[in-house]
Design a protein around this motif. Structure first.
Motif, PDB file in Angstrom:
ATOM      1  N   ALA A 721       0.853  -1.187   0.000  1.00  0.00           N
ATOM      2  CA  ALA A 721       0.000   0.000   0.000  1.00  0.00           C
ATOM      3  C   ALA A 721       0.891   1.240   0.000  1.00  0.00           C
ATOM      4  N   GLU A 722       0.369   2.292  -0.663  1.00  0.00           N
ATOM      5  CA  GLU A 722       1.103   3.569  -0.620  1.00  0.00           C
ATOM      6  C   GLU A 722       0.478   4.437   0.459  1.00  0.00           C
ATOM      7  N   ALA A 723       1.322   4.960   1.302  1.00  0.00           N
ATOM      8  CA  ALA A 723       0.849   5.832   2.378  1.00  0.00           C
ATOM      9  C   ALA A 723       0.700   7.233   1.843  1.00  0.00           C
ATOM     10  N   ALA A 899       2.170   0.328 -12.297  1.00  0.00           N
ATOM     11  CA  ALA A 899       1.433   1.364 -13.027  1.00  0.00           C
ATOM     12  C   ALA A 899       0.499   2.075 -12.058  1.00  0.00           C
ATOM     13  N   GLU A 900       0.490   3.433 -12.120  1.00  0.00           N
ATOM     14  CA  GLU A 900      -0.324   4.232 -11.212  1.00  0.00           C
ATOM     15  C   GLU A 900      -1.635   4.641 -11.881  1.00  0.00           C
ATOM     16  N   GLY A 901      -2.650   4.836 -11.056  1.00  0.00           N
ATOM     17  CA  GLY A 901      -3.906   5.414 -11.557  1.00  0.00           C
ATOM     18  C   GLY A 901      -4.676   4.500 -12.485  1.00  0.00           C
ATOM     19  N   VAL A 902      -4.647   3.208 -12.247  1.00  0.00           N
ATOM     20  CA  VAL A 902      -5.384   2.277 -13.113  1.00  0.00           C
ATOM     21  C   VAL A 902      -6.858   2.308 -12.686  1.00  0.00           C
ATOM     22  N   GLU A 903      -7.729   2.651 -13.613  1.00  0.00           N
ATOM     23  CA  GLU A 903      -9.138   2.839 -13.274  1.00  0.00           C
ATOM     24  C   GLU A 903     -10.054   1.906 -14.048  1.00  0.00           C
ATOM     25  N   THR A 904      -9.616   1.405 -15.224  1.00  0.00           N
ATOM     26  CA  THR A 904     -10.523   0.626 -16.086  1.00  0.00           C
ATOM     27  C   THR A 904      -9.972  -0.772 -16.351  1.00  0.00           C
TER      28      THR A 904
HETATM   29  N1  LIG Z   1       5.822  14.032   0.134  1.00  0.00           N
HETATM   30  C1  LIG Z   1       4.637  13.524   0.268  1.00  0.00           C
HETATM   31  N2  LIG Z   1       3.758  13.604  -0.703  1.00  0.00           N
HETATM   32  C2  LIG Z   1       2.528  13.060  -0.540  1.00  0.00           C
HETATM   33  C3  LIG Z   1       2.200  12.458   0.625  1.00  0.00           C
HETATM   34  N3  LIG Z   1       0.932  12.051   0.494  1.00  0.00           N
HETATM   35  C4  LIG Z   1       0.521  12.379  -0.714  1.00  0.00           C
HETATM   36  N4  LIG Z   1       1.489  12.995  -1.361  1.00  0.00           N
HETATM   37  C5  LIG Z   1       1.493  13.485  -2.711  1.00  0.00           C
HETATM   38  O1  LIG Z   1       0.429  14.297  -2.915  1.00  0.00           O
HETATM   39  C6  LIG Z   1      -0.026  14.156  -4.248  1.00  0.00           C
HETATM   40  C7  LIG Z   1      -1.455  13.901  -4.302  1.00  0.00           C
HETATM   41  O2  LIG Z   1      -1.763  12.718  -3.576  1.00  0.00           O
HETATM   42  P1  LIG Z   1      -3.176  12.150  -3.469  1.00  0.00           P
HETATM   43  O3  LIG Z   1      -4.168  13.193  -3.579  1.00  0.00           O
HETATM   44  O4  LIG Z   1      -3.156  11.246  -2.327  1.00  0.00           O
HETATM   45  O5  LIG Z   1      -3.297  11.296  -4.799  1.00  0.00           O
HETATM   46  C8  LIG Z   1      -2.791   9.973  -4.850  1.00  0.00           C
HETATM   47  C9  LIG Z   1      -3.875   9.026  -5.225  1.00  0.00           C
HETATM   48  O6  LIG Z   1      -5.083   9.317  -4.625  1.00  0.00           O
HETATM   49  C10 LIG Z   1      -3.964   9.232  -6.650  1.00  0.00           C
HETATM   50  N5  LIG Z   1      -4.527   8.051  -7.292  1.00  0.00           N
HETATM   51  C11 LIG Z   1      -4.173   6.770  -7.164  1.00  0.00           C
HETATM   52  N6  LIG Z   1      -4.919   5.985  -7.943  1.00  0.00           N
HETATM   53  C12 LIG Z   1      -5.781   6.791  -8.640  1.00  0.00           C
HETATM   54  C13 LIG Z   1      -6.716   6.591  -9.612  1.00  0.00           C
HETATM   55  O7  LIG Z   1      -7.001   5.480 -10.009  1.00  0.00           O
HETATM   56  N7  LIG Z   1      -7.403   7.695 -10.083  1.00  0.00           N
HETATM   57  C14 LIG Z   1      -7.107   8.936  -9.616  1.00  0.00           C
HETATM   58  N8  LIG Z   1      -7.769   9.961 -10.100  1.00  0.00           N
HETATM   59  N9  LIG Z   1      -6.178   9.132  -8.666  1.00  0.00           N
HETATM   60  C15 LIG Z   1      -5.506   8.112  -8.204  1.00  0.00           C
HETATM   61  O8  LIG Z   1      -2.623   9.360  -7.038  1.00  0.00           O
HETATM   62  C16 LIG Z   1      -1.842   9.915  -6.016  1.00  0.00           C
HETATM   63  C17 LIG Z   1      -0.696   9.022  -5.741  1.00  0.00           C
HETATM   64  O9  LIG Z   1       0.358   9.614  -6.320  1.00  0.00           O
HETATM   65  P2  LIG Z   1       1.854   9.127  -6.179  1.00  0.00           P
HETATM   66  O10 LIG Z   1       2.369   9.572  -4.909  1.00  0.00           O
HETATM   67  O11 LIG Z   1       2.559   9.734  -7.277  1.00  0.00           O
HETATM   68  O12 LIG Z   1       1.826   7.669  -6.270  1.00  0.00           O
HETATM   69  C18 LIG Z   1       0.746  13.016  -4.878  1.00  0.00           C
HETATM   70  O13 LIG Z   1       1.700  13.481  -5.659  1.00  0.00           O
HETATM   71  C19 LIG Z   1       1.348  12.367  -3.702  1.00  0.00           C
HETATM   72  O14 LIG Z   1       2.615  11.806  -3.992  1.00  0.00           O
HETATM   73  C20 LIG Z   1       3.156  12.380   1.663  1.00  0.00           C
HETATM   74  O15 LIG Z   1       2.926  11.823   2.739  1.00  0.00           O
HETATM   75  N10 LIG Z   1       4.339  12.908   1.463  1.00  0.00           N
END
Ligand SMILES: Nc1nc2c(ncn2[C@@H]2O[C@H](COP(=O)(O)O[C@H]3[C@@H](O)[C@H](n4cnc5c(=O)[nH]c(N)nc54)O[C@@H]3COP(=O)(O)O)[C@@H](O)[C@H]2O)c(=O)[nH]1
Length: 947
Positions: A721-723, A899-904
């Motif tokens: 899981a991503e925190a 892969a990030e943001g997989v929705e479909t």
């Molecule tokens: N340094 C730190 N940065 C942090 C921390 N917590 C969050 N962040 C960064 O904030 C950016 C926005 O984060 P968030 O709103 O939490 O968005 C994450 C997900 O909700 C979103 N996501 C994941 N899957 C989907 C999806 O299917 N659809 C959709 N619309 N959004 C989705 O992606 C973000 C995860 O991004 P990433 O980190 O790049 O993996 C974001 O940049 C965070 O990194 C923190 O504690 N410290």
């Protein structure tokens, strides 16, 4: 006449001899015959006259009576005796008084007959003998008898005799010619023989053959033959001797010629080697022989036509008088030889310097110079070098210090300016190393850099601090140049320097007066405008933005009026100091005058950054000021903000708009800032407020960590899981990280937030493990600021130690921008983290500027493809291709791919087909609170155990 004489002289002797003989013979015969002829002629004529005149006189005596009696008939009878004579042409009798008594003139000759004088009896003329005989009686003249005899017959007889004589003459001529020919042959034969013999001998090599003459003769010719033979034998003998002498001479000449040739060759080589040309002046005929090379250098004339006058004409007008004077001195023997330098015009019209020297080698019997020989040398290069040397010598003694060293950097020469600046005399400096002047203010690396530049480019220019002999340290502007030889090897170094102590001070003072406010020492309007223009230019090029903050003090006038100008000045200086202390080095604060200041913020990231600075400065200036006269005063400040490029693109417009914004800020109630536009002002104020609230939130523990599942694409199981941090605001509710993470990064709060999230995640992870949940990887974001400016390694170690969370279940996500910059430093950090057992992932891959080739240098485990590439799958072919390529290449480099943001399902299927390892996205789960994630994990576990 002369020609005739000449011609006669040129005739051969034998012909002359023949002529003499013929002339003598013919002259003798002709004169004899001529005399005889003349004598006979004269005799015949006298006889004719005497006879016929006697006849006429006789007839005249018989006519006395007829004349006395005037008897014509009787007169005719008497006269008939006369006219019956055959050669009488006419006859008439004229009485005294003119009466013609008788006239017998059948051919009418009388009318044309000449008149004879009174006493003249006859006249011999042409074809007639005229006569006039007087008729007298007793001494009385009665008349005259006139008439004429024909003399033709007599003349014809005389002609016949003449012809005869001429015939005799011709015969005499022929005889004389024959005689002369015989005589000539007789006399000339031996001479002709001698002539032929001499010629034949002359044509033959052998001259010894004698000529033979009749042995029995002993005349002069015979002596001549003997003399000739003797002469020939003598000649023969002399010729033999001469031949011998000739042979000896030839051998000597050959030897001498050879020696001469050799000498000539050596001379030519010597002249060539010494760059000299030979000249030869024949003073008598004025011809000047010059070396062919020199001739071709200065003229196209044939060399033979060159005279000394022509040569003098080619000399430069400024040198001509001197050279002509030198030539005159030579010719007058005032000096024995010459040596001079002059400029000579070449065919191109330019001049070359020539050095000429020579001496008189031949004199006339009277001792006058007749011939001179010498050499000429082209000394143009030497002259040029002399000029350059003179210039160099003058330049060397210039106002700038000059120091010349050899390749080992030992000082060879210094000039007077060097001594003046450094205090070291030439004797003290020469053979020393320039270290003599070292001040110690520059470190080793400075000198290493300097020498590297000299080696690479051949010179170095810059400012350096050196030490004088009296230990004073002074700044100098110095240029060091390496001098290279033809082989490109450095032979010397030349250092030229200026003591810029005074210049620097003066420049600084001028600059201070021109660009700085004398009271606060801050830049003035002029410098501000310059800098602003420069910044606009730079930012336009780089696509950056800047902010101009115009600041006006509140209540300053009251302080100035009540406490005096000194207090006012003191306050302004303190304000300047406080503002300056709040700014970065790259920023600038200027005083425009009075209580008006302007701040230039370069390279701001967001418009709100300007508001933050404005807020800080306002806060700083709101604090109490303690003036030098122990007065404590409270003032305030209002700030107007304009931005480039949003509010203008020239210094003047930005200043005007900042000024307008300042009035707006003052209107809003002083002690605050305002942007030139309302919405920016609001946004900035909100942002500042948000930052303040965030600080408060951290203190009040309003932050939460949500977890978003990471799924193995092959099995569909949650493996991690991503925190993701969230802000649970009591009033506003849940605030997403996009709103506060950028502010946290700018303000540096991200370090505290990141530290808290890491700690909280590890604590939670440990708790989940302790409660029996399956072990999954927990990924924590590490911001670029946190990665680069905090001790992330120590933090991780501390957190792991504090929480007891297994490092192999912790994954740190670092963005590309976090890794950029100092590569070696990033590698060190990553290696350290790796060494602690932590997994490392590169986040948002594809949004930065790094490449896979670049990333392979880092110890990474997972590569997360940015959501922007996944969003348009399967609609965007490019994104699909890029994604597939990233997956393939990442695998090649040994990375796992998420892969990030997989929705479909389409996105999911595509990624699975392309071999992607994991995914994260709403298709599985959004980020959810810890309890919910625990439930999700447990449910998956239950499902699995049922299966
Ligand atoms: N340094 C730190 N940065 C942090 C921390 N917590 C969050 N962040 C960064 O904030 C950016 C926005 O984060 P968030 O709103 O939490 O968005 C994450 C997900 O909700 C979103 N996501 C994941 N899957 C989907 C999806 O299917 N659809 C959709 N619309 N959004 C989705 O992606 C973000 C995860 O991004 P990433 O980190 O790049 O993996 C974001 O940049 C965070 O990194 C923190 O504690 N410290």
């Amino acid at each position: 006449m002369n020609k005739l004489k000449q011609w006669v002289v040129c005739q051969p002797f034998k012909r002359k001899l023949q002529w003499v003989i013929m002339t003598v013979v013919l002259t003798t015969v002709a004169s004899t015959l001529g005399f005889l002829y003349w004598q006979k002629n004269d005799q015949q004529r006298n006889d004719f006259v005497r006879t016929n005149l006697a006849l006429a006189k006789l007839v005249a005596e018989f006519t006395v009576l007829p004349v006395v009696f005037d008897d014509s008939k009787g007169a005719e009878d008497q006269l008939s005796k006369l006219w019956k004579t055959p050669n009488v042409a006419y006859v008439l009798l004229e009485k005294t008084g003119g009466q013609i008594l008788t006239n017998h003139d059948p051919s009418n000759i009388a009318a044309a007959a000449p008149t004879l004088a009174d006493n003249q009896e006859w006249l011999w003329q042409d074809h007639y003998l005229y006569f006039a005989v007087p008729i007298s009686h007793e001494h009385e003249k009665l008349g005259i008898l006139k008439g004429a005899y024909r003399i033709d017959e007599l003349k014809q007889a005389q002609y016949r005799e003449l012809h005869f004589m001429l015939l005799v003459m011709l015969i005499a001529a022929l005889c004389s010619y024959g005689l002369a020919f015989l005589l000539r042959s007789f006399a000339m034969a031996p001479i002709t023989q001698l002539d032929r013999h001499a010629r034949r001998i002359a044509e033959q090599p052998d001259m010894s053959e004698p000529i033979i003459y009749s042995a029995h003769r002993a005349d002069e010719i015979s002596h001549l033959y003997d003399a000739f033979n003797l002469l020939m034998s003598r000649i023969q003998q002399r010729e033999t001797e001469i031949l011998q002498l000739n042979r000896d001479l030839e051998i000597k000449i050959r030897q001498r010629t050879q020696d001469l040739e050799e000498s000539r060759h050596i001379l030519a080589l010597s002249l060539q080697a010494s760059n000299q040309w030979l000249w030869d002046w024949n003073i008598a005929d004025n011809i000047l022989k010059l070396d062919a090379e020199l001739v071709s250098l200065c003229t196209t004339l044939p060399p033979a036509t060159i005279t000394i006058d022509w040569f003098n004409e080619q000399i430069h007008p400024d040198d001509q008088l001197r050279i002509r004077q030198a030539q005159a001195n030579l010719l007058c023997d005032r000096q024995p030889n010459c040596s001079s330098e002059f400029r000579l015009r070449t065919v191109n019209g330019d001049y070359r310097w020539i050095h000429s020297q020579g001496q008189i080698i031949e004199r006339s019997p009277q001792g006058n110079p007749v011939r001179m020989i010498g050499t000429q040398t082209d000394i143009t290069d030497r002259k040029q070098a002399e000029i350059e040397l003179r210039i160099a010598a003058v330049a060397f003694e210039s106002q700038e210090g000059i120091m010349v060293t050899d390749a080992n950097n030992d000082i060879l020469r210094v000039n007077q300016a060097f001594t003046k600046i450094t205090g070291y005399t030439t004797e003290e400096a020469v053979n020393q190393n320039p270290r003599l002047l070292k001040s110690g203010l520059q470190d080793q690396s400075f000198y290493e850099e300097m020498w590297r530049s000299i080696e690479l480019t051949g010179n170095w220019e810059g400012q350096i601090w050196n030490r004088r002999k009296n230990s004073d340290i002074y700044p100098e502007l110095i240029t060091i140049t390496a001098v290279k030889g033809p082989d490109n090897v450095v032979t010397n170094y030349v250092a030229v320097f200026n003591d810029i102590t005074l210049t620097q001070a003066a420049t600084a003072e001028i600059e201070r007066l021109a660009f700085y406010d004398p009271l606060t020492a801050l830049p003035n309007r002029r410098l501000l405008m310059d800098r602003l223009q420069h910044s606009i230019n730079m930012d336009r090029r780089d696509g950056k933005q800047l902010a101009l903050l115009m600041l006006d003090l509140d209540r300053f006038k009251a302080v100035n009026d009540s406490l005096g100008h000194l207090a006012g000045d003191d306050l302004l200086q303190q304000v300047a100091a406080r503002i300056s202390s709040r700014l970065r080095d790259v920023d600038m604060v200027a005083r425009l005058g009075g209580d008006e200041f302007v701040i230039l913020l370069e390279d701001i990231t967001l418009p709100e950054d300007a508001a933050q600075v404005a807020e800080e400065i306002i806060a700083e200036l709101s604090k109490q000021f303690c003036l030098s006269q122990h007065d404590n005063v409270l003032i305030g400040a209002s700030i107007g903000i304009s931005l480039y490029p949003q509010h203008g693109d020239s210094p003047e417009i930005l200043m005007d708009h900042a000024d307008a914004a300042l009035y707006q800020a003052k209107d809003a109630g002083r002690g605050c800032f305002a942007y030139f536009s309302e919405e920016l002002t609001l946004a900035a104020r909100e942002r500042i407020a948000l930052e303040a609230r965030l600080r408060h939130a951290i203190e009040q523990q309003e932050l939460r960590v949500f977890y978003q599942a990471q799924v193995d694409i092959a099995t569909g199981l949650i493996i991690g899981a991503e925190a993701l941090v969230r802000w649970q605001d009591p009033a506003e509710g849940l605030i997403p990280p996009q709103r506060f993470i950028p502010i946290a990064e700018e303000s540096g709060l991200i370090v505290d937030i990141g530290s808290w999230v890491l700690h909280e995640t590890c604590r939670q992870g440990r708790q989940w493990l302790d409660t029996g949940l399956p072990a999954v990887t927990l990924a924590v974001n590490v911001s670029a600021h946190q990665f680069q400016r905090s001790d992330i390694c120590a933090l991780v170690a501390q957190v792991l130690s504090d929480t007891g969370f297994p490092p192999e279940h912790l994954e740190l996500e670092i963005t590309e921008s976090g890794l950029m910059g100092n590569q070696s430093n990033a590698t060190t950090i990553l290696n350290n983290l790796r060494a602690q057992g932590v997994h490392l992932a590169i986040d948002d891959f594809g949004t930065g500027y790094s490449s896979l080739a670049y990333l392979k240098h880092f110890p990474l485990d997972v590569l997360k493809i940015d959501k922007s590439f996944i969003d348009e799958i399967p609609f965007q072919q490019d994104d699909m291709e890029i994604t597939a390529t990233i997956v393939a290449m990442a695998h090649t480099l040994g990375f796992k791919v998420l892969a990030e943001g997989v929705e479909t399902p389409e996105q999911h299927d595509f990624l699975r087909k392309k071999g992607c390892d994991m995914y994260q996205g709403y298709i599985k789960s959004p980020p959810i609170p810890a309890e919910e994630f625990a439930k999700l994990l447990r449910s998956q576990n239950r499902t699995m155990s049922v299966v």
